[in-house]
Design an enzyme around this catalytic site. Structure first.
Site, PDB file in Angstrom:
ATOM      1  N   THR A 129      48.028  33.045  29.160  1.00 33.32           N
ATOM      2  CA  THR A 129      46.951  32.346  29.861  1.00 33.32           C
ATOM      3  C   THR A 129      46.623  31.074  29.091  1.00 33.32           C
ATOM      4  OG1 THR A 129      46.101  34.458  30.619  1.00 33.32           O
ATOM      5  CG2 THR A 129      44.581  32.581  30.696  1.00 33.32           C
TER       6      THR A 129
ATOM      7  N   LYS B 216      44.922  31.285  37.183  1.00 31.89           N
ATOM      8  CA  LYS B 216      44.658  32.426  36.290  1.00 31.89           C
ATOM      9  C   LYS B 216      43.223  32.396  35.778  1.00 31.89           C
ATOM     10  CE  LYS B 216      45.051  35.872  33.592  1.00 31.89           C
ATOM     11  NZ  LYS B 216      45.091  37.232  34.084  1.00 31.89           N
TER      12      LYS B 216
ATOM     13  N   PHE C   8      34.576  45.969  42.116  1.00 32.31           N
ATOM     14  CA  PHE C   8      34.274  45.217  40.908  1.00 32.31           C
ATOM     15  C   PHE C   8      32.837  44.757  40.794  1.00 32.31           C
ATOM     16  CE2 PHE C   8      35.993  42.821  37.294  1.00 32.31           C
ATOM     17  CZ  PHE C   8      36.908  43.750  36.878  1.00 32.31           C
TER      18      PHE C   8
ATOM     19  N   GLY D 284      27.068  47.653  34.030  1.00 29.87           N
ATOM     20  CA  GLY D 284      27.496  48.386  32.838  1.00 29.87           C
ATOM     21  C   GLY D 284      27.055  47.720  31.557  1.00 29.87           C
TER      22      GLY D 284
ATOM     23  N   CYS E  59      40.737  39.305  27.640  1.00 27.09           N
ATOM     24  CA  CYS E  59      40.901  38.254  28.647  1.00 27.09           C
ATOM     25  C   CYS E  59      39.587  37.635  29.129  1.00 27.09           C
ATOM     26  CB  CYS E  59      41.688  38.789  29.831  1.00 27.09           C
ATOM     27  SG  CYS E  59      43.394  39.159  29.387  1.00 27.09           S
TER      28      CYS E  59
END
Ligand code: NAD
Length: 461
Positions: free
Chosen positions: A121, A210, A255, A259, A266
């Site tokens: 990346t 990305k 998604f 939490g 990443c």
């Protein structure tokens, strides 16, 4: 086809094993000699479900070879995949030293046409830098050899890396050269059988795709975490809100699990790197910076709840911790919320007894001889002598614990759940004090129809 892969970490190893599985001849090169020795001895340096069998089978067939011989690596593949780390630099930007070192190695050794395929990346514009580095090395040798640099970012998820690679949602190929695009397409053809997953575009758009994907996913998490904190202020239950908003197909259920914050190798570094690239180009990426700020704060939410519960005094407390890896089904601890929480607990004078199904070795490596840390062999063993249980990673084995045993083993029955795994109503009736994320005062005597969180096993952070 003949493929060389630079870097035998999560991405390089999975790419190498999956490419070999499809019948290609793969050479994996790494500068880490110990890693290559372990691989050659049949030992996997990382935990990734299903990977061991792939590596063993393809090593045995001779299609997957590991080496530290850079000349052999460059000589081998028409395709030279770059899958080395791009860790954050001190200022948050992506450190390209490993990527450019690979480019130099390729330039120093190549004697015929090569396609350099960048899977790491990297910021927009890196393909140009890789090309320049290769040309410089060739020039120093007085050579002129043709090559192409392609952006082919990787989207696999640790914990599901093999199936992500074998059945990708998309294969992004960034090149301005139609002939190279065709060669890459034919390399990926076996991963593409059910429908065409290849999306071709220019190099810069591929590089940005990305970062855009990771930034979007991180944004979803920070958004729901912000809403979870608001739900606590308003006395609402974020799990109900999550279902309520997810039912809108424009939002969807995927998604948006509140939490303990996102971690891993990443999202955190990529959000910061994109924001830094933006700043360097003169653009203030307000949203990206906020996504990062919310996440930094969220990683401490559970610690703040502990502080509140114990009236600010954690000195001398012993806390059991379930889950150390940044997400289930990996041993990766990079930027894991567990680290932030453990370090805060140690600073406050508390001790930790921790258990994780896969990340204990990695924890011991990161915190050698750490005072106040005991790694325990079983989840229930970790509870012994502890004042409370903190859950950080939603490994499946934590989903339906023996609550009676848990209650009697802890000195006091208190759970701080960073992943909303349990039904607050049930825990309340059992006499267990329960703190979750965004579920109001879950411990209160309430008639709210709480219920367990329903989640898709395949898609945590
Ligand atoms: N881990 C993921 O889930 C994931 C997913 C998609 C993309 N990525 C990206 O892929 C890249 C690699 O990530 P990773 O998690 O596999 O990293 P990693 O740290 O697990 O592995 C990188 C490997 O590269 C090796 N290396 C460093 N310099 C080298 C050199 N000059 N020549 C050969 N090998 C060298 C290291 O020794 C290490 O084994 C990163 O840019 C990352 O952002 C990672």
């Amino acid at each position: 086809m003949r493929i060389t892969i630079f870097g035998s970490g999560y991405v390089g190893l999975v790419t190498g094993a999956c490419m070999a599985e499809m019948g290609n001849n793969v050479v994996c090169y790494d500068i880490d000699e110990a890693k290559i020795n372990r691989l050659n001895a049949g030992e996997l340096p990382i935990y990734e479900p299903g990977l061991e069998a792939y590596v063993a089978r393809n090593m045995e067939s001779g299609r997957l070879v590991f080496t530290t011989d850079v000349k052999k690596a460059v000589d081998h593949g028409l395709f030279q995949f770059v899958a080395v780390g791009t860790p954050p630099d001190e200022d948050g930007s992506a450190d390209l030293k490993h990527v450019l070192a690979v480019a130099r190695s390729i330039g120093e050794h190549m004697d015929e046409y090569r396609i350099v395929v960048n899977k790491s990346t990297v910021p927009v514009g890196t393909a140009d830098k890789v090309g320049a580095e290769i040309r410089k090395a060739l020039k120093a040798r007085g050579k002129s050899v043709e090559f192409d640099v392609v952006a082919n970012p990787e989207f696999l998820k640790e914990g599901a890396a093999i199936s992500d690679f074998m059945k990708p949602d998309r294969i992004i190929i960034g090149t301005d050269n139609p002939r190279t695009a065709e060669l890459l397409k034919s390399l990926y053809e076996p991963f593409n059988r059910n429908h065409d997953r290849v999306i071709c575009m220019d190099v810069r758009s591929a590089e940005l795709t990305k970062y855009a994907a990771n930034a979007m996913l991180a944004t979803k998490i920070s958004f729901i975490n912000e809403l979870a904190n608001l739900a606590e202020h308003f006395g609402a239950d974020i799990e109900k809100v999550r279902l309520g908003i997810g039912s809108d197909p424009r939002i969807g259920y995927h998604f948006i699990y509140p939490g303990a914050g996102y971690g891993g190798s990443c999202f955190p570094k990529d959000v910061r790197a994109l924001a830094k690239s933006a700043a360097d180009s003169g653009y203030d990426a307000v949203l990206l910076n906020a996504v990062e700020d919310v996440n930094v704060r969220q990683k401490l939410r559970i610690f703040e709840k502990l502080l509140d519960h114990y009236d600010g005094e954690l000195k001398g407390k012993t806390i059991a911790l379930w889950g150390l890896s940044f997400k289930p089904r990996t041993d990766d601890m990079r930027e894991a919320p567990s680290r932030v929480i453990m370090e805060a607990l140690w600073d406050a004078g508390a001790s930790v007894r921790a258990y994780d199904p896969e990340a204990m070795e990695e924890t011991a490596r990161i915190y050698p001889d750490q005072k106040g840390l005991e790694l325990c062999e079983t989840a229930y063993g970790a509870l012994e002598g502890c004042d409370a249980l903190v859950i950080i990673t939603e490994w499946q084995e934590f989903r339906s614990p023996d609550l009676d045993l848990l209650k009697t083993t802890l000195t006091e029955p208190v759970i701080f759940d960073g992943r909303n795994l349990y039904d607050p109503g049930l825990l309340h009736t059992m006499g267990i004090t329960y703190y979750a994320i965004g579920r109001g005062n879950a411990d209160a005597d309430s008639n709210l129809p709480y219920g367990r969180r329903k989640m898709d096993n395949a898609e945590t952070e």
